[in-house]
Write an enzyme that holds these catalytic residues in place. Structure first.
Site, PDB file in Angstrom:
ATOM      1  N   ASP A  67      -8.448  10.708  -3.459  1.00 31.47           N
ATOM      2  CA  ASP A  67      -9.017   9.454  -2.352  1.00 31.47           C
ATOM      3  C   ASP A  67      -8.787   9.835  -0.179  1.00 31.47           C
ATOM      4  O   ASP A  67      -8.597  11.555  -0.632  1.00 31.47           O
ATOM      5  CB  ASP A  67      -7.847   8.456  -1.676  1.00 31.47           C
ATOM      6  N   ASN A 136       4.092   0.314  -2.165  1.00 29.84           N
ATOM      7  CA  ASN A 136       3.945  -0.450  -2.581  1.00 29.84           C
ATOM      8  C   ASN A 136       3.100  -0.806  -4.003  1.00 29.84           C
ATOM      9  O   ASN A 136       2.505  -1.253  -4.094  1.00 29.84           O
ATOM     10  CB  ASN A 136       2.858  -0.975  -1.416  1.00 29.84           C
ATOM     11  N   HIS A 138       0.652   1.094  -4.943  1.00 30.46           N
ATOM     12  CA  HIS A 138      -0.805   1.920  -5.024  1.00 30.46           C
ATOM     13  C   HIS A 138      -1.133   3.231  -5.497  1.00 30.46           C
ATOM     14  O   HIS A 138      -0.405   3.846  -6.016  1.00 30.46           O
ATOM     15  CB  HIS A 138      -1.523   1.274  -3.535  1.00 30.46           C
ATOM     16  N   GLU A 143      -4.874  -0.753  -3.560  1.00 33.21           N
ATOM     17  CA  GLU A 143      -4.016  -1.026  -2.958  1.00 33.21           C
ATOM     18  C   GLU A 143      -3.704  -2.961  -3.378  1.00 33.21           C
ATOM     19  O   GLU A 143      -4.232  -3.107  -4.316  1.00 33.21           O
ATOM     20  CB  GLU A 143      -4.203  -1.615  -1.455  1.00 33.21           C
TER      21      GLU A 143
HETATM   22  C1  GLP Z   1      -1.054   8.057  -0.196  1.00 33.77           C
HETATM   23  C2  GLP Z   1      -1.646   7.971  -1.544  1.00 33.77           C
HETATM   24  C3  GLP Z   1      -2.062   8.568  -2.723  1.00 33.77           C
HETATM   25  C4  GLP Z   1      -0.836   8.675  -2.642  1.00 33.77           C
HETATM   26  C5  GLP Z   1       0.579   8.143  -2.452  1.00 33.77           C
HETATM   27  C6  GLP Z   1       2.045   8.482  -2.260  1.00 33.77           C
HETATM   28  O1  GLP Z   1      -1.343   7.469   0.798  1.00 33.77           O
HETATM   29  N1  GLP Z   1      -3.321   7.350  -0.422  1.00 33.77           N
HETATM   30  O2  GLP Z   1      -2.938   8.828  -2.766  1.00 33.77           O
HETATM   31  O3  GLP Z   1      -0.410   8.794  -3.968  1.00 33.77           O
HETATM   32  O4  GLP Z   1       0.060   7.312  -1.214  1.00 33.77           O
HETATM   33  O5  GLP Z   1       1.794   9.826  -1.644  1.00 33.77           O
HETATM   34  P1  GLP Z   1       3.244  10.484  -1.993  1.00 33.77           P
HETATM   35  O6  GLP Z   1       3.285  11.680  -2.589  1.00 33.77           O
HETATM   36  O7  GLP Z   1       3.676  11.361  -0.221  1.00 33.77           O
HETATM   37  O8  GLP Z   1       4.756  10.002  -1.504  1.00 33.77           O
END
Ligand code: GLP
Length: 244
Positions: A67, A136, A138, A143
């Site tokens: 993403d 959340n 996702h 989302e």
């Molecule tokens: C982000 C990304 C995701 C990621 C998730 C968790 O916003 N869009 O691809 O896996 O949230 O992130 P983190 O590993 O920094 O907790």
């Protein structure tokens, strides 16, 4: 889906790095999809070390970024581009033609989505998809409320994502939309690893593994994947009923 619990983030990351190593050894031309973020950073660093130590040839590997924040340029240290450059592309000198990331600065984001979908299709699908989980629920930028049937798409980011997402940026970033692979890609991937570590992820891990499958909590889709693994450390597993 299977649940795997590791003592700490390092052991978890080491196991995931080993998964990528064995994928490349068994299928040099594999398609690997990776998330960026805090969770997989150590996995990437350990993978880089292992590739160097074992002099593994990764020249046939195709890498796909999960993403990207729309309108955040690759030079911004909070972008997913920056993460992949810093953690994998530069340390392993991976040629650009092997790495496919969304161009979130494009004025034709719809075309970007179709380009990524075609690329995955033309390469025979994703062999291994490694994702994290947001606060959340996702996955990527899928989302709450997203359709399980989506391939790549552009989406308005949820309030939680807009707030939590600031952690990646040195100064306040203007975040609004994300561009992401879809949950249909996840369902069609031959193997999926969802990673989570730390006590702050304990609540979302429980919802992912032990509560109902619903698009209002997208990560719950993991329960439906026959070759899906939720890999967590003890802290992230601390609220689970089934701990073994
Ligand atoms: C982000 C990304 C995701 C990621 C998730 C968790 O916003 N869009 O691809 O896996 O949230 O992130 P983190 O590993 O920094 O907790």
């Amino acid at each position: 889906m299977q649940l795997k619990i590791y003592d700490d983030h390092h052991k978890l990351s080491d196991a995931v790095a080993d998964e990528i190593m064995s994928l490349v050894k068994t299928k040099p031309g594999a398609v690997l999809c990776l998330a960026s973020g805090e969770t997989p950073r150590l996995t990437c660093q350990l993978f880089v070390q292992k590739v160097k130590n074992e002099k593994l040839d990764i020249s046939q590997l195709t890498m796909i970024g999960l993403d990207e924040w729309v309108n955040i340029p690759p030079s911004n240290e909070g972008s997913c581009h920056y993460f992949f450059k810093n953690e994998l592309i530069n340390p392993l000198h991976i040629p650009e033609k092997q790495v496919h990331l969304f161009d979130a600065m494009s004025d034709k984001l719809e075309n970007e989505c179709r380009r990524m979908d075609a690329l995955i299709r033309n390469n025979g699908g994703i062999d291994l998809m490694i994702v994290g989980i947001g606060m959340n629920g996702h996955i990527g930028f899928n989302e709450p409320g997203v359709s399980f049937d989506n391939y790549s798409h552009v989406i308005d980011l949820d309030e939680t994502t807009l707030t939590v997402g600031q952690k990646y940026f040195k100064s306040k970033a203007t975040l609004q939309k994300g561009i992401t692979l879809g949950l249909k890609h996840l369902q069609e991937s031959k193997k999926v690893l969802l990673l989570a570590n730390g006590a702050k992820k304990a609540g979302v891990v429980t919802k992912t593994v032990e509560e109902e499958v619903t698009n209002t909590f997208p990560a719950s889709i993991m329960q439906t994947h026959a070759n899906g693994f939720v890999m967590v450390d003890r802290e992230a597993a601390s609220l689970l009923k089934q701990k073994n």
